[in-house]
Design a protein around this motif. Structure first.
Motif, PDB file in Angstrom:
ATOM      1  N   TYR A  36       0.740  -1.047  -0.014  1.00  0.00           N
ATOM      2  CA  TYR A  36      -0.111  -0.027  -0.182  1.00  0.00           C
ATOM      3  C   TYR A  36       0.614   1.323  -0.112  1.00  0.00           C
ATOM      4  O   TYR A  36       0.532   2.204  -0.685  1.00  0.00           O
ATOM      5  CB  TYR A  36      -1.169  -0.201   1.296  1.00  0.00           C
ATOM      6  N   PRO A  37       2.005   1.477   0.928  1.00  0.00           N
ATOM      7  CA  PRO A  37       2.532   2.839   0.985  1.00  0.00           C
ATOM      8  C   PRO A  37       3.241   3.275  -0.401  1.00  0.00           C
ATOM      9  O   PRO A  37       2.918   4.325  -0.759  1.00  0.00           O
ATOM     10  CB  PRO A  37       3.518   2.551   2.143  1.00  0.00           C
ATOM     11  N   PRO A  38       4.012   2.295  -1.185  1.00  0.00           N
ATOM     12  CA  PRO A  38       4.525   2.777  -2.267  1.00  0.00           C
ATOM     13  C   PRO A  38       3.563   3.108  -3.401  1.00  0.00           C
ATOM     14  O   PRO A  38       3.463   4.134  -4.143  1.00  0.00           O
ATOM     15  CB  PRO A  38       5.514   1.931  -2.759  1.00  0.00           C
ATOM     16  N   LEU A  39       2.508   2.240  -3.304  1.00  0.00           N
ATOM     17  CA  LEU A  39       1.213   2.576  -4.548  1.00  0.00           C
ATOM     18  C   LEU A  39       0.714   3.957  -4.101  1.00  0.00           C
ATOM     19  O   LEU A  39       0.197   4.588  -4.970  1.00  0.00           O
ATOM     20  CB  LEU A  39       0.475   1.178  -4.565  1.00  0.00           C
ATOM     21  N   ARG A  40       0.330   4.140  -2.851  1.00  0.00           N
ATOM     22  CA  ARG A  40      -0.281   5.132  -2.355  1.00  0.00           C
ATOM     23  C   ARG A  40       0.269   6.463  -2.909  1.00  0.00           C
ATOM     24  O   ARG A  40      -0.105   7.464  -3.296  1.00  0.00           O
ATOM     25  CB  ARG A  40      -0.648   5.283  -0.991  1.00  0.00           C
ATOM     26  N   LEU A  41       1.744   6.405  -2.400  1.00  0.00           N
ATOM     27  CA  LEU A  41       2.546   7.335  -2.788  1.00  0.00           C
ATOM     28  C   LEU A  41       2.591   7.793  -4.195  1.00  0.00           C
ATOM     29  O   LEU A  41       2.431   9.173  -4.627  1.00  0.00           O
ATOM     30  CB  LEU A  41       3.776   7.415  -2.084  1.00  0.00           C
TER      31      LEU A  41
ATOM     32  N   LEU B  23       1.700  10.526  -9.119  1.00  0.00           N
ATOM     33  CA  LEU B  23       1.598  10.347 -10.604  1.00  0.00           C
ATOM     34  C   LEU B  23       0.087   9.673 -10.674  1.00  0.00           C
ATOM     35  O   LEU B  23       0.017   8.342 -10.847  1.00  0.00           O
ATOM     36  CB  LEU B  23       2.346   9.290 -11.039  1.00  0.00           C
ATOM     37  N   PRO B  24      -0.989  10.543 -10.583  1.00  0.00           N
ATOM     38  CA  PRO B  24      -2.230   9.899 -10.417  1.00  0.00           C
ATOM     39  C   PRO B  24      -2.671   8.980 -11.893  1.00  0.00           C
ATOM     40  O   PRO B  24      -3.375   8.210 -11.615  1.00  0.00           O
ATOM     41  CB  PRO B  24      -3.284  11.002 -10.501  1.00  0.00           C
ATOM     42  N   ALA B  25      -2.179   9.294 -12.970  1.00  0.00           N
ATOM     43  CA  ALA B  25      -2.553   8.392 -14.264  1.00  0.00           C
ATOM     44  C   ALA B  25      -1.986   7.038 -14.223  1.00  0.00           C
ATOM     45  O   ALA B  25      -2.256   6.446 -14.948  1.00  0.00           O
ATOM     46  CB  ALA B  25      -2.412   9.319 -15.376  1.00  0.00           C
TER      47      ALA B  25
ATOM     48  N   PRO C  83       0.098   0.580 -11.637  1.00  0.00           N
ATOM     49  CA  PRO C  83       1.029  -0.428 -11.948  1.00  0.00           C
ATOM     50  C   PRO C  83       0.957  -1.748 -12.613  1.00  0.00           C
ATOM     51  O   PRO C  83      -0.231  -1.992 -12.727  1.00  0.00           O
ATOM     52  CB  PRO C  83       1.493  -0.967 -10.466  1.00  0.00           C
ATOM     53  N   GLY C  84       1.826  -2.154 -13.269  1.00  0.00           N
ATOM     54  CA  GLY C  84       1.650  -3.539 -14.178  1.00  0.00           C
ATOM     55  C   GLY C  84       1.831  -4.363 -13.254  1.00  0.00           C
ATOM     56  O   GLY C  84       2.319  -4.582 -12.039  1.00  0.00           O
ATOM     57  N   THR C  85       1.826  -5.726 -13.880  1.00  0.00           N
ATOM     58  CA  THR C  85       2.027  -6.721 -13.141  1.00  0.00           C
ATOM     59  C   THR C  85       3.393  -6.985 -12.690  1.00  0.00           C
ATOM     60  O   THR C  85       3.670  -7.341 -11.514  1.00  0.00           O
ATOM     61  CB  THR C  85       1.821  -7.941 -14.344  1.00  0.00           C
ATOM     62  N   LEU C  86       4.510  -6.657 -13.310  1.00  0.00           N
ATOM     63  CA  LEU C  86       5.753  -6.653 -13.019  1.00  0.00           C
ATOM     64  C   LEU C  86       6.019  -5.735 -11.621  1.00  0.00           C
ATOM     65  O   LEU C  86       6.496  -6.325 -10.638  1.00  0.00           O
ATOM     66  CB  LEU C  86       6.938  -6.437 -13.953  1.00  0.00           C
ATOM     67  N   GLU C  87       5.603  -4.643 -11.715  1.00  0.00           N
ATOM     68  CA  GLU C  87       5.527  -3.775 -10.524  1.00  0.00           C
ATOM     69  C   GLU C  87       5.174  -4.258  -9.202  1.00  0.00           C
ATOM     70  O   GLU C  87       5.370  -4.337  -8.223  1.00  0.00           O
ATOM     71  CB  GLU C  87       5.108  -2.228 -10.897  1.00  0.00           C
TER      72      GLU C  87
ATOM     73  N   LEU D 180       8.244   3.154   7.454  1.00  0.00           N
ATOM     74  CA  LEU D 180       8.520   4.659   7.706  1.00  0.00           C
ATOM     75  C   LEU D 180       7.424   5.213   6.616  1.00  0.00           C
ATOM     76  O   LEU D 180       6.529   6.418   7.294  1.00  0.00           O
ATOM     77  CB  LEU D 180      10.048   4.981   7.331  1.00  0.00           C
ATOM     78  N   LEU D 181       7.364   5.045   5.491  1.00  0.00           N
ATOM     79  CA  LEU D 181       6.113   5.654   4.574  1.00  0.00           C
ATOM     80  C   LEU D 181       4.952   5.327   4.952  1.00  0.00           C
ATOM     81  O   LEU D 181       4.084   6.005   5.079  1.00  0.00           O
ATOM     82  CB  LEU D 181       6.480   4.948   3.075  1.00  0.00           C
ATOM     83  N   PHE D 182       4.540   4.093   5.686  1.00  0.00           N
ATOM     84  CA  PHE D 182       3.103   3.954   6.120  1.00  0.00           C
ATOM     85  C   PHE D 182       3.072   4.629   7.451  1.00  0.00           C
ATOM     86  O   PHE D 182       1.721   5.194   7.374  1.00  0.00           O
ATOM     87  CB  PHE D 182       3.340   2.321   6.505  1.00  0.00           C
ATOM     88  N   ALA D 183       3.912   4.743   8.305  1.00  0.00           N
ATOM     89  CA  ALA D 183       3.673   5.760   9.331  1.00  0.00           C
ATOM     90  C   ALA D 183       3.594   7.229   9.000  1.00  0.00           C
ATOM     91  O   ALA D 183       2.759   7.883   9.567  1.00  0.00           O
ATOM     92  CB  ALA D 183       4.991   5.938  10.226  1.00  0.00           C
TER      93      ALA D 183
END
Length: 191
Positions: free
Chosen positions: A33-38, A43-45, A48-52, A91-94
């Protein structure tokens, strides 16, 4: 031994279902969740693909497993990167939890919020990485009449040698030797 009945097997699976569900939920909440939310804030558009997604979900675990199965300098660096990523995503989650609460009440501009979160996160990660390479010595005297002569104890904790190079461990060992202890106690997170 007798084979388990279908009912016994279902009960065994049922007992595992809750802990596995909790583990997977926490794992995804903390690492995916943290990296995807950031990324969504900045970059709202982008989607992530399958690899990411595969790298986010399985990468940290596979990096550590690779080091365990085939120890080599490359696998050690991969494991160190994986464990560092685990710490940084925590840390990003926090940082994101308070943001989500604020965003729920107010509507801050997403890109601005994302840029601020990214900047603070990078600073926190840098401070954590530098701090992880340092160690501190705290001297504590414990007066007691129960000992005939002074005893020097050295207590070591949070060394995490599994994710560090031999140089760090050599520095710790040398520092402990200079303290001339009678006993060395290792109390946690050695590996």
């Amino acid at each position: 031994m007798s084979e388990a009945t279908p009912v016994a097997r279902r009960l065994r699976v049922g007992r595992l279902l809750l802990p596995v569900t909790i583990f997977v939920t926490v794992y995804i909440a903390m690492l995916v969740y943290p990296p995807l939310r950031l990324a969504d804030l900045l970059l709202p558009a982008w989607r992530p693909g399958t690899l990411e997604l595969l790298l986010l979900i399985a990468g940290p675990v596979l990096g550590r497993i690779a080091h365990e199965l085939r120890p080599s300098p490359g696998a050690r660096y991969l494991a160190a990167f994986s464990l560092t990523w685990l710490g940084c995503t925590f840390l990003l989650f926090a940082l994101l939890v308070p943001y989500e609460l604020v965003a729920w009440l107010f509507a801050p501009p997403a890109r601005t919020a994302g840029a601020v979160i990214l900047g603070v996160w990078l600073i926190l990660c840098a401070v954590a990485l530098v701090g992880a390479q340092r160690f501190s010595i705290r001297r504590v005297s414990v007066p007691t009449a129960k000992l005939e002569a002074p005893v020097r104890l050295v207590q070591i904790s949070d060394v995490h040698i599994g994710s560090r190079g031999g140089g760090f461990l050599a520095r710790v060992v040398e520092r402990v030797r200079t303290l001339e202890p009678n006993f060395v106690m290792i109390t946690g997170d050695l590996v």
